[in-house]
Structures are given as structure tokens and as C-alpha cells.
Write a protein that holds these residues in place. Structure first.
Motif, PDB file in Angstrom:
ATOM      1  N   GLU A 167     -33.439 -23.719  -5.779  1.00 50.45           N
ATOM      2  CA  GLU A 167     -34.290 -24.665  -6.511  1.00 50.45           C
ATOM      3  C   GLU A 167     -33.483 -25.913  -6.878  1.00 50.45           C
ATOM      4  O   GLU A 167     -33.138 -26.155  -8.035  1.00 50.45           O
ATOM      5  CB  GLU A 167     -34.903 -23.957  -7.720  1.00 50.45           C
TER       6      GLU A 167
ATOM      7  N   LEU B 117     -38.465 -16.566 -18.495  1.00 49.62           N
ATOM      8  CA  LEU B 117     -39.570 -17.263 -17.822  1.00 49.62           C
ATOM      9  C   LEU B 117     -40.931 -16.626 -18.098  1.00 49.62           C
ATOM     10  O   LEU B 117     -41.956 -17.082 -17.581  1.00 49.62           O
ATOM     11  CB  LEU B 117     -39.286 -17.342 -16.314  1.00 49.62           C
TER      12      LEU B 117
ATOM     13  N   VAL C 221     -42.445 -24.338  -8.158  1.00 46.02           N
ATOM     14  CA  VAL C 221     -42.330 -22.875  -8.051  1.00 46.02           C
ATOM     15  C   VAL C 221     -43.664 -22.272  -7.601  1.00 46.02           C
ATOM     16  O   VAL C 221     -43.701 -21.349  -6.782  1.00 46.02           O
ATOM     17  CB  VAL C 221     -41.828 -22.261  -9.388  1.00 46.02           C
TER      18      VAL C 221
ATOM     19  N   ARG D 188     -38.595 -12.679  -4.128  1.00 46.52           N
ATOM     20  CA  ARG D 188     -37.660 -13.791  -3.962  1.00 46.52           C
ATOM     21  C   ARG D 188     -36.733 -13.919  -5.153  1.00 46.52           C
ATOM     22  O   ARG D 188     -37.033 -13.488  -6.268  1.00 46.52           O
ATOM     23  CB  ARG D 188     -38.408 -15.089  -3.683  1.00 46.52           C
TER      24      ARG D 188
ATOM     25  N   ARG E 230     -37.876 -11.648 -12.195  1.00 50.09           N
ATOM     26  CA  ARG E 230     -36.934 -12.654 -12.698  1.00 50.09           C
ATOM     27  C   ARG E 230     -36.671 -12.399 -14.179  1.00 50.09           C
ATOM     28  O   ARG E 230     -37.201 -11.450 -14.762  1.00 50.09           O
ATOM     29  CB  ARG E 230     -37.517 -14.057 -12.476  1.00 50.09           C
TER      30      ARG E 230
ATOM     31  N   ALA F 266     -34.653 -17.122  -6.943  1.00 56.45           N
ATOM     32  CA  ALA F 266     -34.764 -18.588  -6.850  1.00 56.45           C
ATOM     33  C   ALA F 266     -33.784 -19.288  -7.795  1.00 56.45           C
ATOM     34  O   ALA F 266     -34.187 -19.878  -8.787  1.00 56.45           O
ATOM     35  CB  ALA F 266     -36.202 -19.002  -7.160  1.00 56.45           C
ATOM     36  N   PRO F 267     -32.492 -19.237  -7.487  1.00 59.08           N
ATOM     37  CA  PRO F 267     -31.521 -19.856  -8.394  1.00 59.08           C
ATOM     38  C   PRO F 267     -31.528 -21.387  -8.320  1.00 59.08           C
ATOM     39  O   PRO F 267     -31.805 -21.957  -7.267  1.00 59.08           O
ATOM     40  CB  PRO F 267     -30.174 -19.322  -7.882  1.00 59.08           C
ATOM     41  N   SER F 268     -31.236 -22.001  -9.454  1.00 62.19           N
ATOM     42  CA  SER F 268     -31.006 -23.445  -9.472  1.00 62.19           C
ATOM     43  C   SER F 268     -29.506 -23.645  -9.267  1.00 62.19           C
ATOM     44  O   SER F 268     -28.714 -22.969  -9.929  1.00 62.19           O
ATOM     45  CB  SER F 268     -31.409 -24.034 -10.823  1.00 62.19           C
TER      46      SER F 268
ATOM     47  N   TYR G 218     -40.459 -28.199 -12.258  1.00 60.65           N
ATOM     48  CA  TYR G 218     -40.254 -26.808 -11.824  1.00 60.65           C
ATOM     49  C   TYR G 218     -41.578 -26.070 -11.690  1.00 60.65           C
ATOM     50  O   TYR G 218     -41.818 -25.368 -10.706  1.00 60.65           O
ATOM     51  CB  TYR G 218     -39.323 -26.107 -12.834  1.00 60.65           C
TER      52      TYR G 218
ATOM     53  N   LYS H 295     -25.620 -21.065 -16.815  1.00 62.78           N
ATOM     54  CA  LYS H 295     -24.615 -21.889 -16.141  1.00 62.78           C
ATOM     55  C   LYS H 295     -24.268 -23.073 -17.030  1.00 62.78           C
ATOM     56  O   LYS H 295     -23.142 -23.529 -17.059  1.00 62.78           O
ATOM     57  CB  LYS H 295     -25.173 -22.370 -14.807  1.00 62.78           C
TER      58      LYS H 295
HETATM   59  N1  GLU Z   1     -34.679 -21.566 -10.867  1.00 59.16           N
HETATM   60  C1  GLU Z   1     -34.951 -20.752 -12.013  1.00 59.16           C
HETATM   61  C2  GLU Z   1     -33.670 -20.371 -12.676  1.00 59.16           C
HETATM   62  O1  GLU Z   1     -32.602 -20.509 -12.085  1.00 59.16           O
HETATM   63  C3  GLU Z   1     -35.699 -19.490 -11.658  1.00 59.16           C
HETATM   64  C4  GLU Z   1     -37.095 -19.759 -11.324  1.00 59.16           C
HETATM   65  C5  GLU Z   1     -37.953 -18.544 -10.994  1.00 59.16           C
HETATM   66  O2  GLU Z   1     -37.435 -17.464 -10.679  1.00 59.16           O
HETATM   67  O3  GLU Z   1     -39.159 -18.705 -11.058  1.00 59.16           O
HETATM   68  O4  GLU Z   1     -33.706 -19.931 -13.814  1.00 59.16           O
END
Ligand code: GLU
Length: 291
Positions: A43, A201, A183, A7, A197, A9-11, A179, A238
Motif C-alpha cells: 500500500e 482497523l 483498499v 491478503r 488484519r 497489505a503492508p504500507s 486509504y 513503524k
Molecule cells: N496498509 C495498512 C497497514 O499497514 C493495512 C490495510 C489493511 O489491511 O486493510 O496498516
């Protein structure tokens, strides 16, 4: 299709930029290299930080790069009930407690203890019962054990949760879901087998593995790819207004992202040609470990 499920998972705090494209492309390539399924999850958990229209824009930018979710896009903003259920399960197991500390309280408590590691909650409210009307955030109690895992890029990672992180927030003082909780719940709900990712993280992962165990969820495999940094060595983000990706001319952007990921120059003339060749190159560079 294999059992592989990945996956991105962008915010939705802004458009996709060179750094987020690297994460998107890496997770897509890994899923395709494994003949797996690739999902996009938005997200949108933190409305004050979001930019109107960013989610739709990100999805358009991804589509221009040939990266489209194999299943309907999941929006975390619509899943509060699901996080509530997980939160209640953690509460029922006695792991979660209400915390009345403000940022200032935490600062005061920790500055009185020389050498206290920055950002680690001192456990003030873990040792008392906080009256309901004083509760601000909800924290999860972490044991003094080392949580480790093998990252496909970074290798063996280990963290002593009590020493390095402390009891962390699962429901924030502003009532929003943290988060870390969301997540973990969604990687579980979407049966994600592989998380690919950005390396920012990496040090969140032991917390997530701890929560997976507390909720009885399986732990996916992890691959954290090197971050794209600006001229000052800061992560492109961003929030720091990194230049948005040019969706009208995606090939040079994709080539740059591939190079950042350590792939040889692809030199394709179309997005689909690029993705095909990059998938083969990815498979060589980041083979899936034997089960
Ligand atoms: N939403 C997070 C971000 O934009 C990524 C979270 C994830 O991949 O676990 O940095």
C-alpha cells in the motif's frame, strides 16, 4: 484451491516488526487453513510517509518467514487510474463533494458545538457548492444508518456512520488517494473473500463496507486479530520505530506471533515445519464459519 482469497497489505513506511508479522502470519494461516490463495499488496499510496527500500525489505522479511504471495505483488502506487475510475463513479452517483475546509476550519466549526465528537466532519461543505478552485479534499456523503458486520474474532460490530465518522475523505487535499477508497477498490479487484488484519482497523470496516456497497462490490468476511502493544500499551508501529523483525532468525519471531494469536506453542525446528503445524492449530482456533 478453494474460492478463499486473502491478503496482507503492508504500507512501506518501514520494515516488518512483531506487530505486522502477527497480521501477516494470521492472514497467511487463515488462507492456508482454507486451502485458499494468499496475496501481498504493497500500500504505497503515501510517498511522504514511505521509507526508501521498505517494500523490498518487507518482501524479503516475509520470504524469510516462508510467507510468499501466490500471485504477483500488487503495488497501489501504480494504480492511480483505477482509483480515479472508482472516484468518478462515486461522483457520478452524486455521493462525493468537494470540501474547502482546512483542519483549522473544521476545528473552529466543531468547537462551537459542545459535545461534538472528535474527528467527525461537521458537514459544512455538504450544504453548499464549493467553487472548483477552493476545493481541497473530496468527501463522501454518509447516510445516517448503522452499518454492521460480524467479525470472526470481535463478534458483532455496528457503527452509525453519520454520527461516529461523518462524511469522510476519499481523495486527500494533497491529491493522494485515501486509504479507504484504495483498499476497497483493490479488495474488490483482487476478489478478496477474507480480510484478516489488525484490530486497529476494526472501526474502519463499516466505512469500507459502505464504500463497497456504493461501488457495487461484495463485502468480504472479516477477522481482526488483537494488536501487539508495547510496554506502554501503545500499538507497535513503524512510525514509533518498533524493532524490525530479525529475518536471520525467523523461528522465534514466528513462535511469538503464533502465541500472540492464541495458538499453542508450536515448537518446530524449521520454518516450513512451523507453518505446517501452525496451520493445523489455526484451523482449530479460528474455524471458518459455515457459509
Ligand atoms: N496498509 C495498512 C497497514 O499497514 C493495512 C490495510 C489493511 O489491511 O486493510 O496498516
Amino acid at each position: 484451491m478453494s474460492g478463499y482469497r486473502g491478503r496482507f497489505a503492508p504500507s512501506p513506511t518501514g520494515p516488518l516488526h512483531a506487530g505486522s508479522l502477527v497480521a501477516a502470519l494470521a492472514s497467511w494461516l487463515d488462507a492456508r487453513a482454507a486451502h485458499g490463495t494468499w496475496l501481498v499488496r504493497i500500500e504505497d499510496l503515501d510517498p511522504p510517509r514511505e521509507l526508501a527500500g521498505a517494500a523490498a525489505l518487507i518482501l524479503r522479511q516475509l520470504a524469510a518467514c516462508g510467507l510468499e504471495s501466490d500471485e504477483p505483488v500488487l503495488f497501489q502506487g501504480a494504480r492511480s487510474d483505477i482509483y480515479e475510475r472508482a472516484f468518478e463513479a462515486l461522483r457520478a452517483s452524486g455521493l462525493v463533494y468537494g470540501c474547502a475546509c482546512s483542519r483549522k476550519d473544521i476545528e473552529t466549526a466543531t468547537s462551537a458545538q459542545p459535545g461534538w465528537p472528535a474527528g467527525v466532519y461537521p458537514g459544512t461543505c455538504a450544504r453548499r457548492t464549493v467553487p472548483r478552485n477552493e476545493i481541497r479534499a473530496w468527501r463522501i456523503r454518509v447516510p445516517s444508518t448503522v452499518v454492521g458486520f460480524v467479525d470472526r474474532c470481535a463478534g458483532r460490530i455496528a457503527q452509525d456512520l453519520a454520527r461516529d465518522v461523518g462524511d469522510f475523505v476519499v481523495k486527500r487535499a494533497d491529491g493522494l488517494w485515501a486509504y479507504q477508497l484504495a483498499v476497497v477498490v483493490d479488495d474488490g479487484a483482487q476478489h478478496v473473500s477474507d480480510v484478516v488484519r489488525g484490530a486497529d482497523l476494526l472501526d474502519n470496516t463499516p466505512r469500507q463496507i459502505f464504500l463497497q456497497r456504493a461501488l457495487g462490490l461484495p463485502t468480504p468476511r472479516y477477522l481482526h486479530v488483537p494488536l501487539v502493544v508495547d510496554a506502554n500499551g501503545a500499538k507497535l508501529s513503524k512510525q514509533t520505530l518498533a524493532a524490525p523483525l530479525d529475518a536471520r532468525d525467523p523461528l522465534p519471531e514466528l513462535e511469538r506471533a503464533a502465541r500472540h494469536l492464541g495458538l499453542p506453542p508450536i515448537g518446530a525446528r524449521s520454518v516450513s515445519g512451523f507453518l505446517r503445524a501452525a496451520t493445523a492449530a489455526w484451523r482449530e482456533r479460528y474455524p471458518l464459519p459455515a457459509p
